[in-house]
Design an enzyme around this catalytic site. Structure first.
Site, mmCIF file in Angstrom:
data_model
loop_
_atom_site.group_PDB
_atom_site.id
_atom_site.type_symbol
_atom_site.label_atom_id
_atom_site.label_comp_id
_atom_site.label_asym_id
_atom_site.label_seq_id
_atom_site.Cartn_x
_atom_site.Cartn_y
_atom_site.Cartn_z
ATOM 1 N N ARG A 73 -9.908 -24.212 -8.315
ATOM 2 C CA ARG A 73 -9.494 -25.170 -9.350
ATOM 3 C C ARG A 73 -9.120 -26.545 -8.817
ATOM 4 O O ARG A 73 -9.103 -27.499 -9.563
ATOM 5 C CB ARG A 73 -8.304 -24.594 -10.116
ATOM 6 N N LYS A 180 -10.613 -5.594 -1.421
ATOM 7 C CA LYS A 180 -9.753 -4.628 -2.074
ATOM 8 C C LYS A 180 -8.550 -5.334 -2.702
ATOM 9 O O LYS A 180 -8.276 -6.478 -2.310
ATOM 10 C CB LYS A 180 -9.303 -3.589 -1.066
ATOM 11 N N ASP A 209 -13.789 -3.285 3.572
ATOM 12 C CA ASP A 209 -12.609 -2.619 4.103
ATOM 13 C C ASP A 209 -12.582 -3.080 5.559
ATOM 14 O O ASP A 209 -13.338 -2.562 6.386
ATOM 15 C CB ASP A 209 -12.744 -1.103 4.026
ATOM 16 N N HIS A 210 -11.759 -4.076 5.857
ATOM 17 C CA HIS A 210 -11.937 -4.731 7.151
ATOM 18 C C HIS A 210 -11.625 -3.810 8.331
ATOM 19 O O HIS A 210 -12.039 -4.084 9.446
ATOM 20 C CB HIS A 210 -11.151 -6.052 7.222
ATOM 21 N N LYS A 214 -13.473 -3.152 12.652
ATOM 22 C CA LYS A 214 -12.775 -3.187 13.941
ATOM 23 C C LYS A 214 -13.541 -2.358 14.972
ATOM 24 O O LYS A 214 -13.997 -1.251 14.673
ATOM 25 C CB LYS A 214 -11.344 -2.631 13.790
ATOM 26 N N GLU A 248 3.427 -1.947 10.573
ATOM 27 C CA GLU A 248 3.480 -3.402 10.748
ATOM 28 C C GLU A 248 4.939 -3.815 10.870
ATOM 29 O O GLU A 248 5.809 -3.224 10.225
ATOM 30 C CB GLU A 248 2.846 -4.105 9.562
ATOM 31 N N ASP A 267 -2.214 -0.465 -1.210
ATOM 32 C CA ASP A 267 -2.637 -1.563 -0.333
ATOM 33 C C ASP A 267 -3.441 -1.056 0.858
ATOM 34 O O ASP A 267 -4.473 -1.635 1.195
ATOM 35 C CB ASP A 267 -1.398 -2.341 0.150
ATOM 36 N N HIS A 272 -7.901 1.686 3.967
ATOM 37 C CA HIS A 272 -7.988 1.745 5.436
ATOM 38 C C HIS A 272 -7.703 3.153 5.979
ATOM 39 O O HIS A 272 -8.448 3.682 6.789
ATOM 40 C CB HIS A 272 -6.984 0.787 6.086
ATOM 41 N N LYS A 370 5.714 -1.646 6.164
ATOM 42 C CA LYS A 370 6.049 -2.998 6.621
ATOM 43 C C LYS A 370 7.437 -2.935 7.243
ATOM 44 O O LYS A 370 8.250 -2.075 6.887
ATOM 45 C CB LYS A 370 6.096 -3.962 5.435
HETATM 46 C C1 BG6 Z 1 -4.635 -5.733 4.643
HETATM 47 C C2 BG6 Z 1 -3.394 -5.464 3.834
HETATM 48 O O1 BG6 Z 1 -5.724 -5.042 4.127
HETATM 49 O O2 BG6 Z 1 -4.422 -5.339 5.985
HETATM 50 C C3 BG6 Z 1 -2.199 -6.141 4.447
HETATM 51 O O3 BG6 Z 1 -3.576 -5.928 2.510
HETATM 52 C C4 BG6 Z 1 -2.069 -5.812 5.901
HETATM 53 O O4 BG6 Z 1 -1.007 -5.783 3.748
HETATM 54 C C5 BG6 Z 1 -3.391 -6.049 6.620
HETATM 55 O O5 BG6 Z 1 -1.067 -6.628 6.453
HETATM 56 C C6 BG6 Z 1 -3.321 -5.611 8.072
HETATM 57 O O6 BG6 Z 1 -4.505 -5.903 8.715
HETATM 58 P P1 BG6 Z 1 -4.602 -5.857 10.290
HETATM 59 O O7 BG6 Z 1 -6.043 -6.088 10.569
HETATM 60 O O8 BG6 Z 1 -3.711 -6.955 10.798
HETATM 61 O O9 BG6 Z 1 -4.111 -4.520 10.696
#
Ligand code: BG6
Length: 518
Positions: A73, A180, A209-210, A214, A248, A267, A272, A370
């Site tokens: 925007r 996601k 799904d990152h 990895k 984390e 989340d 993951h 977290k």
């Molecule tokens: C994301 C979550 O998918 O992965 C976050 O939404 C999280 O909450 C993050 O912090 C962690 O990613 P990575 O690659 O740092 O482990």
């Protein structure tokens, strides 16, 4: 190429590695194309997507004619957008800054101002892409990256459809990449998938799904299927239980908009952690073709269910204030933007069973949170004790269970934990570690997950992207926990910097087990 295999391969543009004689070590370079990012002002775009695109360009993996279009925007000119990308690259890129790479890349930057429901803005987007096709040579191939709140997915898909952007010209491609969470439960995920598939055919949908991008996660496949050593013990005869931890140390300051009401289970466990479980527990795929890999993941997710009763086999918590890294940190309820009575869990743990011959009776404990003791993601296969220990009982006081630990991050590698004789005149046995570490074994740096995944989208390689069925099965597994928690008051508080609420520890001690201290 005949029959079903031919159809599958050509549909996804995938080549059978067994038949393809090209040297796989040659770099994979994307053909002419452009990427449009929706949600370009967001955190993910700034921290991950823009830097990953620069890193790909720097590694020579993007075509010289590549284009990047931002859609948001803000009333930005192309130069303002270029400036934002520049700052993001300077701060977060993995590879060194090179002016010549930047200049070539930045020449393909465009910005389109508009909201997600604005027909005129989508018409301008279509015009911009057409211009880029003819002036810069992006070839009519476009990836639309939806880094936006899930509630906005349907309207953006609909506008992409109405403006003709979702339908590529003959021989060209249009792909959609979505972040996601894919819905917030099974029924919303089904709805979302219906919307997506009414606009884009399934082979054009790339669900990110990152974690699958990895290196250490892909290495699960190498470890399991390239070696003879592990498979014989990778089952219920030898494995006592499996622990998957994603911890984390960061809090949720600044993320209330996304996280409040979502919580740790939606989340990261739904995606993951269940993907990590699938790769750990699945059977060997016939090949690493996307279809064969997905078949095995779908099979194992179909066999996965929650251990009961949920009040004893799950745990949820919310961080309260405490100390972390020598600093005083606030609790979730005092973080900006969170409701004063927020019930969002910042810690979640569940117990799963995988009803297959390989895994019957082996609990899989998954936890994530977290503001825990430190940042670490690992998969630990904890083995049964030796059936008999021919030692004096006091000599094995410090002998735990053997464990194979896949260290996903940080300090990527693998640890094997086993008992060893303590030097001296007694036959005393104590746990020791044997370590493999990426850092010392390889000189190559690992690419960022997003580099790998964005490149795969541009190459049309779907192996590392969960399909619809995986997403829906994962919700099916998790939904009963979410319903159970919704009926039960507040999550249990835990102090920041610790390893979660007491119920998480009780979950394991009930069966005489305990969480590893990573
Ligand atoms: C994301 C979550 O998918 O992965 C976050 O939404 C999280 O909450 C993050 O912090 C962690 O990613 P990575 O690659 O740092 O482990």
């Amino acid at each position: 190429m005949a029959g079903a295999e031919g159809a599958r391969n050509s549909a996804a543009g995938w080549r059978n590695p067994l038949r393809d004689k090209r040297d796989k070590r040659l770099p994979r370079i994307a053909g002419p194309c452009g990427v449009v990012i929706f949600g370009v002002t967001g955190d993910l775009a700034r921290r991950k997507l823009m830097p990953a695109i620069y890193d790909l360009a720097n590694r020579g993996l993007l075509p010289p004619t590549f284009a990047l279009v931002g859609f948001a925007r803000r009333d930005w000119a192309d130069e303002d957008f270029a400036d934002v990308v520049y700052q993001a690259v300077k701060q977060h890129a993995r590879t060194p800054f090179r002016q010549v790479v930047w200049d070539r890349l930045a020449a393909g930057f465009r910005f389109v101002t508009g909201s997600f429901d604005d027909d005129a803005a989508f018409a301008r987007l279509a015009e911009t892409l057409e211009q880029l096709d003819s002036e810069r040579g992006t070839g009519g191939n476009h990836a639309f990256y939806l880094s936006i709140p899930p509630a906005a997915f349907p309207v953006v898909c609909e506008k992409l459809h109405a403006s003709g952007l979702a339908r590529p010209r003959e021989g060209r491609w249009s792909r959609v990449v979505i972040e996601k969470p894919f819905g917030h439960d099974l029924s919303s995920a089904v709805e979302l998938n219906n919307v997506l598939n009414s606009v884009f055919p399934e082979e054009s949908v790339f669900r990110i799904d990152h974690y699958l991008g990895k290196e250490t996660v892909q290495n699960i496949l190498a470890l399991r299927f390239a070696n003879q050593l592990f498979d014989p013990i990778w089952n219920a005869h030898y494995v006592d239980h499996v622990q998957i931890t994603m911890a984390e140390d960061i809090g949720l300051g600044g993320r209330a908009g996304y996280y409040d009401g979502i919580g740790a289970a939606r989340d990261v466990i739904q995606n993951h952690l269940l993907q990590l479980l699938a790769l750990t527990a699945m059977e060997e795929p016939v090949s690493f073709s996307p279809a064969e890999l997905q078949t095995e993941k779908i099979k194992v997710l179909s066999a996965t269910r929650l251990a009961q009763p949920l009040d004893e086999t799950t745990s949820r918590g919310q961080y309260a204030g405490g100390w972390q890294g020598g600093e005083r940190v606030v609790g979730l309820l005092e973080e900006d933007g969170f409701a004063e009575d927020s019930r969002t869990e910042t810690f979640a743990a569940i117990t799963l069973e995988v009803d297959t011959r390989r895994w019957a009776g082996v609990p899989f404990y998954l936890r994530s949170g977290k503001r825990l003791g430190r940042r670490v993601t690992e998969i630990a296969l904890v083995f049964k004790r030796a059936p008999h220990l021919p030692f004096d009982a006091t000599m094995t006081d410090e002998l735990g269970k053997n464990a194979l630990v896949i260290r996903v991050q940080p300090d990527e590698g693998i640890t094997l934990r086993f008992g060893s004789k303590v030097p001296g005149h007694l036959m005393e046995v104590r746990d020791v570690n044997m370590d493999f570490s990426y850092g010392s074994a390889f000189s190559e740096d690992s690419p960022e997950a997003y580099e790998r995944l964005i490149l795969d989208v541009l190459l049309g390689e779907p192996s590392l992207f969960p399909v619809n069925a995986e997403v829906e099965l994962s919700w099916e597994i998790l939904d009963p926990v979410l319903e159970n928690w919704a009926e039960h008051g507040r999550p249990e508080p835990y102090q920041a910097g610790t390893w979660g609420p007491p119920s998480s520890f009780e979950m394991l001690t009930r069966s005489g087990r305990e969480w590893r201290r990573p």
